[in-house]
Write an enzyme that holds these catalytic residues in place. Structure first.
Site, short mmCIF file in Angstrom:
data_model
loop_
_atom_site.label_atom_id
_atom_site.label_comp_id
_atom_site.label_asym_id
_atom_site.label_seq_id
_atom_site.Cartn_x
_atom_site.Cartn_y
_atom_site.Cartn_z
N HIS A 85 0.84 -1.19 0.00
CA HIS A 85 0.00 0.00 0.00
C HIS A 85 0.88 1.25 0.00
CE1 HIS A 85 -3.99 -1.88 1.42
NE2 HIS A 85 -3.16 -2.87 1.14
N GLN A 143 -4.01 -12.42 -5.22
CA GLN A 143 -2.96 -13.05 -6.04
C GLN A 143 -3.49 -14.05 -7.07
OE1 GLN A 143 -0.49 -14.35 -2.78
NE2 GLN A 143 -0.33 -12.24 -2.04
N1 UDP Z 1 9.87 -5.73 -2.83
C1 UDP Z 1 11.14 -5.19 -2.77
N2 UDP Z 1 12.17 -6.01 -2.43
C2 UDP Z 1 12.02 -7.31 -2.14
C3 UDP Z 1 10.71 -7.87 -2.22
C4 UDP Z 1 9.66 -7.05 -2.57
O1 UDP Z 1 11.34 -4.00 -3.04
O2 UDP Z 1 13.01 -7.97 -1.81
C5 UDP Z 1 8.74 -4.82 -3.16
C6 UDP Z 1 8.23 -5.08 -4.55
O3 UDP Z 1 9.01 -4.35 -5.48
C7 UDP Z 1 6.80 -4.63 -4.45
C8 UDP Z 1 6.43 -4.84 -2.98
O4 UDP Z 1 7.65 -5.06 -2.29
O5 UDP Z 1 6.68 -3.26 -4.78
C9 UDP Z 1 5.56 -6.07 -2.75
O6 UDP Z 1 4.27 -5.78 -3.15
P1 UDP Z 1 3.32 -6.87 -3.80
O7 UDP Z 1 2.04 -6.18 -4.12
O8 UDP Z 1 3.98 -7.53 -4.94
O9 UDP Z 1 3.15 -7.98 -2.70
P2 UDP Z 1 2.75 -8.00 -1.16
O10 UDP Z 1 3.93 -7.56 -0.41
O11 UDP Z 1 1.54 -7.15 -0.94
O12 UDP Z 1 2.41 -9.44 -0.91
#
Ligand code: UDP
Length: 479
Positions: free
Chosen positions: A17, A386
């Site tokens: 978010h 997802q």
């Molecule tokens: N992300 C990151 N580094 C990591 C893993 C994830 O910067 O090692 C970031 C990724 O680029 C994305 C966010 O974390 O912007 C994850 O958001 P996403 O909606 O894919 O998944 P969630 O965390 O909500 O399951």
């Protein structure tokens, strides 16, 4: 008193978010000449900015003021019941805190003219009403899940509830004819006694809030972190009831947001290992990048199957295994053939020429970042949006779903099969001629998104701000 519109952007505390909200704040200021204040919980704010003060940027037009949810040292699911978090900590404590921010900003001569809130933060709409300010939800998931929730709360609940046990039962929403039960957001298929069902409440509140704000001339608005060409059916599906402003996908410019007041954008600390130098040493398109985002955890058994699949397919890999995802005994994946990090700069990794495939849980940010960088995907969707994102990835032709065994695990052989479908047989040349159709489609979408970024997105953000200003004038009968 200042004339320019001032948007207060209220973000739920989690990474998926925070990232698009920071980008939205950035773009409202840079592209539409508005003023913006970004607000997330004190604990997430501290992780992003390493301070509790209010970092300013763009000549003071963008500011960052946190609200307190009562967990200023960090909230983790399980600390209290989710229902208490929503009903006490957000609806009471956070609302009070946000309300004082709105009051302080008005007293400082910078009154908030609109509150924008991410899904799960519908409590912020009540704060807006209290201060007689309009509010708009910011849907940080795909428009397809917005349409699914909207229709669920407007008549499709009985059909879905009656068929949750059949993953392949077709659910044809208006203009979206091809979805099945397993492609729906998981919140729509959990039973009412499942603890996750509580997360439906803020979404129900959001739809009710949008319904109550509707008038004969004005449809309720939602800002959506998507692009009309990515999800035309979903946008059409609700178009006669809701005005969807498709302003994204915003994460594709994560690097630009990192410039905001020296912030890192991430709530997590980047691993100190020089994984970019390691990537530099790998052949073009050879590396499998694996991450399950900021929230989901990889089980030990799943990680072992993945390690086996990767070993058998003889491909180098970069795996993100967060600190909170290490099992007892601190086992990790063997690092002989690859590298394991606790957190990386994902956009930079996906942009690297060595990365040939993203094995992802299919979070919306991850899926759209991969799409923007032309990296094909193997999806292992876990929950929330997802499954829907996975469906979209397959619809766009840029990835495949890894099917789970009866025990709910993606086995090594299945991972190998998927990697081969996406990357081609091990040892095959990586020239364009021999590329898989999936790789070709990934390139096609990358180009389309780049073209959209050069103008169309700026126009839509400006359009939103202009229409918002016009609407306010109509309400005040100024024109
Ligand atoms: N992300 C990151 N580094 C990591 C893993 C994830 O910067 O090692 C970031 C990724 O680029 C994305 C966010 O974390 O912007 C994850 O958001 P996403 O909606 O894919 O998944 P969630 O965390 O909500 O399951």
């Amino acid at each position: 008193m200042e004339k320019r519109p001032h948007f207060l952007i209220v973000s739920f505390y989690i990474q998926s978010h925070v990232t698009p909200s920071l980008l939205l704040a950035n773009r409202l200021v840079r592209w539409a000449g508005a003023r913006a204040t970004f607000s997330t919980t004190v604990s997430s704010h501290r992780c992003i900015f390493s301070t509790t003060t209010n970092p300013l940027s763009f000549g003071g037009l963008l500011s960052h003021i946190p609200y307190s949810d009562g967990f200023d040292d960090g909230y983790h699911p399980g600390m209290i019941a989710d229902s208490d978090y929503y009903d006490t900590h957000l609806k009471l404590i956070a609302s009070k805190s946000l309300s004082s921010i709105v009051g302080d900003l008005a007293a400082a001569g910078r009154p908030v003219t609109c509150i924008i809130y991410t899904c799960f933060s519908t409590w912020a709409a009540a704060v807006a009403r209290h201060h007689c300010i309009p509010s708009v939800p910011f849907w940080i998931q795909p428009a397809t899940t917005f349409a699914a929730f909207w229709h669920y709360f407007h008549g499709y609940d009985s059909l879905i509830n009656a068929n949750v046990g059949d993953p392949f039962f077709p659910v044809a929403f208006p203009s979206i004819p091809r979805l099945h039960v397993r492609d729906l957001p998981s919140l729509l298929t959990v039973t009412s006694d499942d603890p996750a069902a509580i997360h439906l409440h803020p979404l129900l509140d959001m739809c009710a809030d949008m319904d109550s704000g509707r008038s004969s001339e004005l449809k309720p608005k939602v800002l959506a972190n998507t692009w009309s060409e990515l999800e035309p059916e979903a946008i059409a599906s609700v178009a006669n009831k809701v005005e969807v402003f498709a302003i994204g996908p915003l994460p594709m410019e994560a690097a630009a947001a990192m410039a905001i007041a020296g912030s890192e954008v991430s709530i997590f600390k980047e691993d100190e290992k020089d994984y970019m130098a390691w990537l530099d040493e790998q052949p073009e398109g050879s590396v499998v990048y694996i991450s399950f985002g900021s929230y989901c955890k990889i089980t030990k058994e799943q990680a072992e199957e993945m390690a086996k699949g990767l070993r058998e397919s003889q491909r180098p890999y970069l795996l993100v295994l967060r600190k909170d995802n290490r099992w007892d005994g601190r086992q990790s994946m063997p690092e002989r053939e690859g590298m394991v990090v606790e957190w990386c700069a994902q956009s930079k990794v996906l942009a690297h020429r060595a990365v040939g495939c993203f094995v992802t849980h299919c979070g919306w940010n991850s899926a759209t970042e991969s799409l923007a960088h032309g990296v094909p995907m193997v999806g292992l969707p876990q929950w929330m949006d997802q499954g829907t994102n996975m469906w979209l990835v397959e619809e766009w032709g840029v990835g495949v779903r890894a099917e789970v065994s009866e025990e709910g695990i993606v086995r090594a052989a299945e991972l190998r099969r998927c990697l081969e479908r996406v990357m081609g047989p091990q040892g095959s040349s990586s020239d364009i001629e021999s590329d898989s159709e999936i790789k070709r489609m990934a390139r096609v979408w990358k180009e389309r998104l780049q073209q959209a970024a050069d103008g169309a997105m700026t126009k839509r953000i400006k359009g939103f701000v202009e229409e918002f200003a016009l609407q306010e004038k109509v309400k005040l009968k100024l024109i």
